[in-house]
Design an enzyme around this catalytic site. Structure first.
Site, PDB file in Angstrom:
ATOM      1  N   TRP A 132       0.798  -1.218   0.000  1.00 17.02           N
ATOM      2  CA  TRP A 132       0.000   0.000   0.000  1.00 17.02           C
ATOM      3  C   TRP A 132       0.833   1.271   0.000  1.00 17.02           C
ATOM      4  CZ3 TRP A 132       1.621   2.836   4.032  1.00 17.02           C
ATOM      5  CH2 TRP A 132       2.177   2.154   5.131  1.00 17.02           C
ATOM      6  N   SER A 209       6.624  -7.037   3.747  1.00  7.15           N
ATOM      7  CA  SER A 209       7.385  -7.262   4.968  1.00  7.15           C
ATOM      8  C   SER A 209       8.252  -8.510   4.865  1.00  7.15           C
ATOM      9  CB  SER A 209       6.426  -7.423   6.154  1.00  7.15           C
ATOM     10  OG  SER A 209       5.675  -8.629   6.017  1.00  7.15           O
ATOM     11  N   GLU A 230      11.077  -7.944  -2.604  1.00  8.23           N
ATOM     12  CA  GLU A 230      11.564  -6.656  -2.095  1.00  8.23           C
ATOM     13  C   GLU A 230      10.948  -6.472  -0.716  1.00  8.23           C
ATOM     14  OE1 GLU A 230      11.064  -1.988  -2.172  1.00  8.23           O
ATOM     15  OE2 GLU A 230      10.686  -2.910  -4.134  1.00  8.23           O
ATOM     16  N   CYS A 264      10.181   1.927   1.981  1.00 10.70           N
ATOM     17  CA  CYS A 264      11.164   0.859   2.191  1.00 10.70           C
ATOM     18  C   CYS A 264      12.583   1.393   2.102  1.00 10.70           C
ATOM     19  CB  CYS A 264      10.964  -0.248   1.164  1.00 10.70           C
ATOM     20  SG  CYS A 264       9.381  -1.097   1.295  1.00 10.70           S
TER      21      CYS A 264
END
Length: 462
Positions: A132, A209, A230, A264
């Site tokens: 998201w 995650s 990723e 990230c």
């Protein structure tokens, strides 16, 4: 049938509700994808690229609508959301630009009496699972090259951003993509795991995650299919003694707090040479105090809410624990009246007096907080930068390119920046090391993840 609900972090309202796909609908989507892919892979590359470019144009034409929806679904300030739509266009366009060269046959040197070459064949059906926080950018990294390489794609977006999947598929349908080649599915976690195990799925691209990546690997175990992962990050920045101080402050602080820190590859820890440390902290704190925390739909807001209240409470816990361990918090939450416990609204925070015995310096925060630590030089900075289970990106600020290059070669990260951070150049490989994942998207190398080599060895003279 269960439902998906997107609760907007702006005001807690129900923004989107969708039925989750039933087992029967999932089976139909898989069958359609397999059948459509057999035809799509034989479609000339030039036609696939032309459809891709039309899809990009159709997507870009709805920039205002897409930006507003993104603001409400995940809480990024409306003044910034259009940037993601433009980023989608940039990345998708680059992958279209290089498709012909990246997917061309590899011709070997002439050998009398033989014809030899290697062809890149599509894998089949690719499952793309997108998060998201950057729902369009993370998805397009895999979706565009997968389609151009001749694969069919099933797209599963986060329950927080379901419209993103629908809008992407609609843009390609408008461009004339054959039915079944690109589909979305709204799925539960359990059904997503089962889909990864489906024989028709030949590749999984996952962004999310570390536990989510572990689930993907476990679900795909024994199937001998590719997975691109990723995962998390705890990305460092190092400000050397010869850095441009003002630039280092402005760039690293933006890298730490953009998207409310929910990136990230955002900067989560900063190491500053002792000769610049005091000045850096003073300027950084002054800059952070200028942020305006508020509703994402307010054009004046520069710092929106986190995606949900639980995420804000997690970051508060890291901050409170660090302060209890001796860290100094430089921002008074009272200066940000919108900061209320039990809501997604969280004031930004700058911490000093931090060390790696604190969770805030080692555990992914994914929120508007950054720790700043004093270092004596390159060796100490390098040891601290590499003292992490993550390795997505790292940033160095220095005027000495040669010294920065030597240091960058020793940094354990998929991408090392000099005098910038938190940016994806689609011409470069996007990848991570350690718990930040494996595999690669973007660049010509990204196409290698979504194809398999097939060798042709013909003896032409008998």
């Amino acid at each position: 049938m269960s439902k998906l609900q997107c609760i907007s972090p702006i005001d807690g309202s129900l923004y989107v509700e969708r039925e989750l796909a039933s087992p029967e609908q999932i089976a139909v989507a898989l069958a359609k994808a397999e059948q459509a892919q057999r035809v799509w892979k034989d479609t000339p590359l030039s036609e696939r690229v032309a459809i891709g470019r039309k899809a990009i144009a159709a997507f870009a034409a709805k920039e205002n609508q897409l930006a507003e929806e993104l603001c409400w679904m995940m809480g990024r300030p409306i003044r910034y959301t259009a940037g993601e739509i433009r980023g989608f266009v940039e990345r998708a366009s680059h992958m279209a630009d290089i498709a012909e060269s990246a997917l061309a046959d590899i011709r070997l040197p002439d050998k009398p009496g033989f014809t030899r070459f290697i062809r890149r064949e599509p894998l089949g059906v690719a499952l793309v699972i997108a998060p998201w926080n950057y729902p369009y950018l993370t998805a397009v990294n895999a979706v565009m090259p997968a389609l151009l390489a001749g694969n069919a794609v099933l797209l599963k977006h986060s329950a927080q951003t379901p419209l993103c999947a629908e809008r992407m598929v609609a843009a390609f349908a408008e461009a004339g993509l054959p039915d079944g080649v690109f589909q979305y599915l709204h799925l539960s976690h359990a059904d997503t795991e089962q889909l990864i195990k489906a024989p028709a799925v030949r590749y999984v691209a996952f962004t999310g995650s570390v536990p989510g990546g572990a689930m993907v690997e476990q679900a795909a175990a024994g199937r001998f299919i590719g997975t691109g992962l990723e995962l998390g990050g705890k990305d460092p920045a190092y400000v050397r003694a010869d850095a441009d101080l003002a630039h280092a402050v402005e760039t690293s602080i933006d890298g730490a707090f953009f998207n409310s820190g929910q990136s990230c590859c955002g900067i989560e820890r900063i190491y500053v040479h002792e000769s610049l440390y005091d000045a850096f902290v003073e300027q950084a704190v002054a800059l952070v105090r200028q942020y305006k925390l508020g509703r994402s739909d307010d054009p004046e807001t520069t710092l929106g809410p986190l995606v949900r209240a639980e995420a804000a409470d997690f970051v508060r816990g890291q901050i409170d624990e660090a302060v209890a361990q001796g860290a100094t918090a430089h921002i008074d939450p009272a200066d940000f009246p919108q900061d209320l416990r039990g809501t997604p609204y969280l004031a930004p925070q700058v911490l000093t007096g931090v060390h790696h015995g604190m969770r805030v310096m080692t555990e992914e925060s994914f929120g508007p907080v950054v720790g700043i630590q004093k270092v004596s030089g390159d060796d100490e900075a390098l040891a601290l930068m590499n003292d992490s289970e993550f390795g997505l990106t790292a940033a160095i600020f220095s005027r000495d390119v040669e010294a920065a290059q030597a240091l960058a070669e020793r940094v354990e990260a998929g991408t090392v920046f000099l005098n910038r951070c938190d940016y994806l150049d689609p011409a470069l490989a996007w990848t991570g090391v350690k718990h930040s994942g494996r595999g690669c998207t973007l660049s010509s190398i990204g196409y290698e993840q979504l194809t398999r080599p097939k060798s042709f060895h013909f003896k032409t003279q008998l």
